[in-house]
Design an enzyme around this catalytic site. Structure first.
Site: not given
Length: 246
Positions: A132, A136
């Protein structure tokens, strides 16, 4: 829309406004008075906020008699149980409410998780890698945890032994242990949301890979959840439960 100013929130707002059968009636962000939502006449609220506040938001929505679709991660068995209990004890205005919590709204991601659960019983080894963007806040991702739990459940049902692993030192390099399945988290600028599920037997390997390159890819799943949650009283976890994947 809760978390309307965020990247996902803005994308959801645009998707709802473009849908001919849906109407966006309120936008809510940190610092706003919740009465904006409670008094809006909304039938369904979508939550893409942060793990620290999402459970409180869902409880407030239940009290306001509003169905909830939740894409915020960070949920635990205990927090989900509290939502289930709240729904069961809700007053007349909240009877029949539905809450749908989905670790991932990407249809490709849901299919990858489903395929992984079906494949898990046939392989000696299984590991998950999630990748990711570095903004995040949680790791491993909710998607990876959901995937690993489904793999672990399928392996347990099949009576498989734990994946072989002779590691004696450097355990911190082996990733998180999610119900006996190792999960590795990568955070890298330029990524959006990606997952690899790796299975291995002697002489063979299966890799299931899913990539989300743009947040727009999550919108068909979000809109499906908004339309479906009103027909599903109680708590539903996972978008796969509203898709015909049998």
């Amino acid at each position: 829309m809760l978390g309307a100013a965020g990247r996902m929130g803005q994308t959801v707002c645009a998707a709802v406004e473009a849908a001919p059968d849906l109407e966006l009636v309120a936008r809510f962000d940190a610092g706003d008075d919740f009465s904006v939502v409670a008094g809006s006449g909304a039938h369904v609220a979508v939550d893409f906020t942060i793990p620290a506040v999402t459970e409180a938001n869902v409880h407030a929505l239940i009290d306001a008699g509003i169905h909830a679709v939740v894409g915020t991660t960070g949920w635990t068995d205990e927090s989900r149980t509290r939502v289930t209990e709240h729904l069961a004890q809700a007053g007349p205005a909240s009877q029949g409410l539905g809450v749908l919590i989905a670790p991932n709204f990407g249809l490709s991601a849901v299919l990858a998780m489903t395929f992984a659960a079906k494949a898990a019983r046939y392989f000696e080894s299984a590991e998950v890698i999630e990748l990711h963007h570095p903004d995040k806040v949680d790791a491993p991702s909710g998607t990876a945890r959901h995937t690993a739990r489904a793999i672990a459940a399928a392996r347990a049902e099949a009576g498989l032994a734990p994946s072989p692993d002779a590691t004696e030192s450097g355990f911190e390099a082996r990733g998180a242990d999610v119900d006996g399945v190792r999960v590795h988290a990568v955070r890298l600028r330029g990524l959006v949301a990606h997952e690899e599920i790796l299975f291995g037997n002697v002489g063979e390997q299966l890799i299931i890979r899913q990539d989300s390159f743009d947040r727009v890819s999550f919108m068909p799943g979000v809109l499906l959840a908004v339309r479906e949650v009103v027909t599903r009283p109680g708590l539903t976890v996972g978008l796969e439960n509203v898709l015909d994947l049998t």
